[in-house]
Design a protein around this motif. Structure first.
Motif, PDB file in Angstrom:
ATOM      1  N   MET A 224       0.837  -1.191   0.000  1.00  0.00           N
ATOM      2  CA  MET A 224       0.000   0.000   0.000  1.00  0.00           C
ATOM      3  C   MET A 224       0.879   1.251   0.000  1.00  0.00           C
ATOM      4  N   ASP A 225       0.501   2.251  -0.791  1.00  0.00           N
ATOM      5  CA  ASP A 225       1.201   3.531  -0.776  1.00  0.00           C
ATOM      6  C   ASP A 225       0.718   4.319   0.438  1.00  0.00           C
ATOM      7  N   GLN A 226       1.608   4.553   1.411  1.00  0.00           N
ATOM      8  CA  GLN A 226       1.229   5.265   2.629  1.00  0.00           C
ATOM      9  C   GLN A 226       1.896   6.638   2.711  1.00  0.00           C
ATOM     10  N   SER A 227       2.261   7.201   1.561  1.00  0.00           N
ATOM     11  CA  SER A 227       2.933   8.495   1.545  1.00  0.00           C
ATOM     12  C   SER A 227       1.926   9.633   1.682  1.00  0.00           C
ATOM     13  N   ILE A 228       2.433  10.798   2.068  1.00  0.00           N
ATOM     14  CA  ILE A 228       1.614  12.001   2.131  1.00  0.00           C
ATOM     15  C   ILE A 228       2.307  13.108   1.355  1.00  0.00           C
ATOM     16  N   LYS A 229       1.515  14.027   0.838  1.00  0.00           N
ATOM     17  CA  LYS A 229       2.037  15.173   0.108  1.00  0.00           C
ATOM     18  C   LYS A 229       1.470  16.435   0.737  1.00  0.00           C
ATOM     19  N   PHE A 230       2.352  17.364   1.052  1.00  0.00           N
ATOM     20  CA  PHE A 230       1.925  18.598   1.702  1.00  0.00           C
ATOM     21  C   PHE A 230       1.677  19.655   0.634  1.00  0.00           C
TER      22      PHE A 230
ATOM     23  N   ILE B 177      -4.495  22.811   1.463  1.00  0.00           N
ATOM     24  CA  ILE B 177      -4.774  22.831   2.895  1.00  0.00           C
ATOM     25  C   ILE B 177      -5.459  24.130   3.288  1.00  0.00           C
ATOM     26  N   LYS B 178      -4.998  25.241   2.751  1.00  0.00           N
ATOM     27  CA  LYS B 178      -5.625  26.529   3.068  1.00  0.00           C
ATOM     28  C   LYS B 178      -7.072  26.573   2.586  1.00  0.00           C
ATOM     29  N   ARG B 179      -7.318  26.027   1.396  1.00  0.00           N
ATOM     30  CA  ARG B 179      -8.673  26.075   0.836  1.00  0.00           C
ATOM     31  C   ARG B 179      -9.637  25.152   1.564  1.00  0.00           C
ATOM     32  N   TYR B 180      -9.123  24.057   2.112  1.00  0.00           N
ATOM     33  CA  TYR B 180      -9.995  23.076   2.751  1.00  0.00           C
ATOM     34  C   TYR B 180      -9.950  23.140   4.276  1.00  0.00           C
ATOM     35  N   ASP B 181      -9.249  24.132   4.831  1.00  0.00           N
ATOM     36  CA  ASP B 181      -9.110  24.198   6.279  1.00  0.00           C
ATOM     37  C   ASP B 181     -10.372  24.777   6.910  1.00  0.00           C
ATOM     38  N   LYS B 182     -11.268  23.890   7.321  1.00  0.00           N
ATOM     39  CA  LYS B 182     -12.493  24.316   7.995  1.00  0.00           C
ATOM     40  C   LYS B 182     -12.786  23.343   9.131  1.00  0.00           C
ATOM     41  N   SER B 183     -13.816  23.622   9.898  1.00  0.00           N
ATOM     42  CA  SER B 183     -14.135  22.790  11.051  1.00  0.00           C
ATOM     43  C   SER B 183     -14.803  21.487  10.624  1.00  0.00           C
ATOM     44  N   GLY B 184     -14.503  20.422  11.373  1.00  0.00           N
ATOM     45  CA  GLY B 184     -15.114  19.137  11.060  1.00  0.00           C
ATOM     46  C   GLY B 184     -14.817  18.104  12.115  1.00  0.00           C
ATOM     47  N   PRO B 185     -15.576  17.006  12.137  1.00  0.00           N
ATOM     48  CA  PRO B 185     -15.401  15.955  13.148  1.00  0.00           C
ATOM     49  C   PRO B 185     -14.113  15.160  12.941  1.00  0.00           C
ATOM     50  N   ARG B 186     -13.712  14.473  14.001  1.00  0.00           N
ATOM     51  CA  ARG B 186     -12.559  13.570  13.928  1.00  0.00           C
ATOM     52  C   ARG B 186     -12.999  12.145  13.599  1.00  0.00           C
ATOM     53  N   TYR B 187     -14.308  11.918  13.558  1.00  0.00           N
ATOM     54  CA  TYR B 187     -14.894  10.625  13.168  1.00  0.00           C
ATOM     55  C   TYR B 187     -14.336   9.439  13.951  1.00  0.00           C
ATOM     56  N   THR B 188     -14.282   9.613  15.294  1.00  0.00           N
ATOM     57  CA  THR B 188     -14.070   8.438  16.136  1.00  0.00           C
ATOM     58  C   THR B 188     -15.354   7.611  16.181  1.00  0.00           C
ATOM     59  N   SER B 189     -16.422   8.185  15.676  1.00  0.00           N
ATOM     60  CA  SER B 189     -17.673   7.449  15.469  1.00  0.00           C
ATOM     61  C   SER B 189     -18.457   8.158  14.370  1.00  0.00           C
ATOM     62  N   TYR B 190     -19.384   7.425  13.788  1.00  0.00           N
ATOM     63  CA  TYR B 190     -20.409   8.036  12.936  1.00  0.00           C
ATOM     64  C   TYR B 190     -21.717   7.314  13.216  1.00  0.00           C
ATOM     65  N   PRO B 191     -22.779   8.061  13.546  1.00  0.00           N
ATOM     66  CA  PRO B 191     -22.814   9.502  13.801  1.00  0.00           C
ATOM     67  C   PRO B 191     -21.876   9.880  14.959  1.00  0.00           C
ATOM     68  N   THR B 192     -21.509  11.164  15.018  1.00  0.00           N
ATOM     69  CA  THR B 192     -20.622  11.622  16.085  1.00  0.00           C
ATOM     70  C   THR B 192     -21.380  11.684  17.402  1.00  0.00           C
ATOM     71  N   ALA B 193     -20.625  11.898  18.478  1.00  0.00           N
ATOM     72  CA  ALA B 193     -21.220  11.937  19.817  1.00  0.00           C
ATOM     73  C   ALA B 193     -22.257  13.044  19.962  1.00  0.00           C
TER      74      ALA B 193
END
Length: 460
Positions: free
Chosen positions: A2-8, A13-29
């Motif tokens: 599996m390719d596990q690389s990341i690209k910065f 990141i600036k365009r998509y930087d908004k609030s959102g859940p961490r999804y330790t569950s769905y639905p969230t708590a």
């Protein structure tokens, strides 16, 4: 492989930087409600026992000796150790009440003590808690389970580590956050390298199979250079895993954060510099990006599980035990039993009152409907493995993916144009540039998000 690389990609990141859940569950708590109580929980336990399978246990130990200003956990700050006595008595009573409801043949493959600071308890108290658990649940005796604990190195020494190993723990997570003395003063957590690495080395000596270090970026007075020094110092000891979290400053929700001087917080640009540095340093050092702020050595169980398609996500983060129903024990603890999430009372007096009356301390919960389970399956697959097979989802949930998620597909096409992912007739593959923004991709499938957006931290 599996390719596990990341690209910065700074622009993405600036365009998509908004609030959102961490999804330790769905639905969230946030979707848990008080219309779900003890009766509904009992009904789901019956269904869970009928389905069978192993269990996971989470214990919340809320006590801390001192307050860390950044903390958003449910905790009780006190130097008086006597306060733990009535809580432990209640917790043991809850273990007995919960234990009688679950089939004794179901083994506990996973166990976790979190907090707070679990090692706030004395050895005798920890031993009592583990013995009570063993009395009412089917714990493994061969060290094959994943039995983990969070520790504060300031509350731990060589003897404590040996005692924890004797009690059956084989994985350990050390809270650190940052070694820089000015940052430590600003967040009221003074902790030396000697304390921290002595605990890490003791854990290895005692045969703990996995060691994790918790760090936080975005704390007051941090810079790329100061955080890089902390990271280099920790890398010299090569823990098996890193959890490197983005500090979410939400003083309106968490009172202790009001003691942080906001003018000292790093700017968004500096936080991005730190994040980019972290990704490069850890991948250069041979760690793989698991997702959601987590890195691990390639031979660590999390990395192996991800490559094998067996990684899962629950309220404690990434897990290798997707087959386990999770039983939450203690104040504010959240569990997942069958098709329901359930949470205990958040306040100590309410928890105490319920236990005193011989009732399970169920505060709220939620039963998942068919749509919830479908969307949970999609989000879990994406956040754990960075890809999704439409055919697998269609077969499991008896839908036509493109029809059911027609609106969502439109948003995914936009993300494809932006280089976050690739879409084919067969499924979704998250690209290296999209892995840091996996929360955004998952948010596309979250039907509850619109009304809850203001409740979450920024994704980066």
């Amino acid at each position: 492989m599996m390719d596990q690389s990341i690209k910065f990609d700074l622009d993405l990141i600036k365009r998509y930087d908004k609030s959102g859940p961490r999804y330790t569950s769905y639905p969230t708590a946030l979707e848990l409600h008080e219309g779900f109580g003890e009766l509904q929980y009992h009904q789901h336990i019956v269904k869970s026992n009928a389905a069978g399978g192993p269990l996971s246990l989470y214990f919340h130990i809320p006590f801390c000796d001192t307050v860390c200003f950044y903390c958003a956990c449910n905790k009780i700050v006190t130097k008086n150790r006597v306060h733990a006595v009535p809580y432990l008595e209640n917790l043991c009573k809850e273990i007995a009440m919960q234990g009688v409801l679950f089939d004794k043949h179901r083994t506990v493959n996973q166990l976790h003590w979190g907090g707070g600071t679990p090692t706030f308890l004395s050895y005798e108290q920890m031993k009592q808690l583990m013995e009570t658990t063993r009395q009412h649940f089917n714990l493994l005796d061969d060290d094959s389970g994943e039995y983990s604990i969070e520790v504060d190195p300031r509350e731990t020494n060589d003897l404590t580590i040996a005692q924890l190993r004797e009690l059956g723990f084989n994985r350990i997570s050390l809270g650190l956050q940052d070694f820089d003395p000015e940052v430590q003063k600003a967040v009221n957590r003074l902790q030396s390298q000697e304390q921290t690495f002595a605990v890490l080395e003791a854990a290895r000596k005692e045969g703990f199979r996995s060691t994790n270090i918790d760090l936080i970026y975005g704390l007051p007075l941090q810079t790329e250079q100061t955080f890089a020094r902390t990271l280099d110092e920790v890398l010299a000891y090569a823990p098996d895993r890193f959890s490197i979290f983005n500090y979410a400053h939400m003083p309106s929700r968490f009172k202790t954060q009001r003691q942080i001087n906001e003018v000292d917080l790093p700017t968004p640009a500096v936080k991005l510099e730190i994040l980019q540095m972290v990704g490069k340093k850890l991948t250069d050092a041979g760690y793989v990006f698991i997702g959601m702020d987590h890195f691990a050595k390639p031979d660590d169980e999390l990395a192996v599980a991800q490559r094998q398609g067996k990684l899962y996500r629950n309220f404690q983060g990434y897990s290798t035990h997707s087959d386990c129903d999770l039983v939450g024990l203690g104040v504010t603890a959240i569990g997942r039993v069958g098709d329901a999430y359930v949470q205990n009372f958040k306040e100590l007096d309410q928890y105490d009152a319920a236990i005193s009356q011989g009732r399970l301390p169920v505060f709220r919960g939620v039963e998942l409907d068919a749509d919830d389970k479908l969307r949970r399956g999609v989000i879990t697959q994406l956040i754990c493995h960075f890809d999704l097979s439409f055919h697998k989802i269609e077969r499991e949930f008896n839908i036509v993916f493109a029809d059911y998620f027609a609106t969502e597909m439109e948003n995914l096409h936009i993300m494809q144009d932006d280089g976050l992912l690739s879409l084919t007739a067969n499924g979704i593959k998250v690209k290296p540039a999209g892995r840091l923004l996996i929360r955004n991709i998952c948010m596309v499938f979250d039907k509850y998000l619109a009304q809850q957006q203001q409740q979450f931290s920024k994704v980066i």
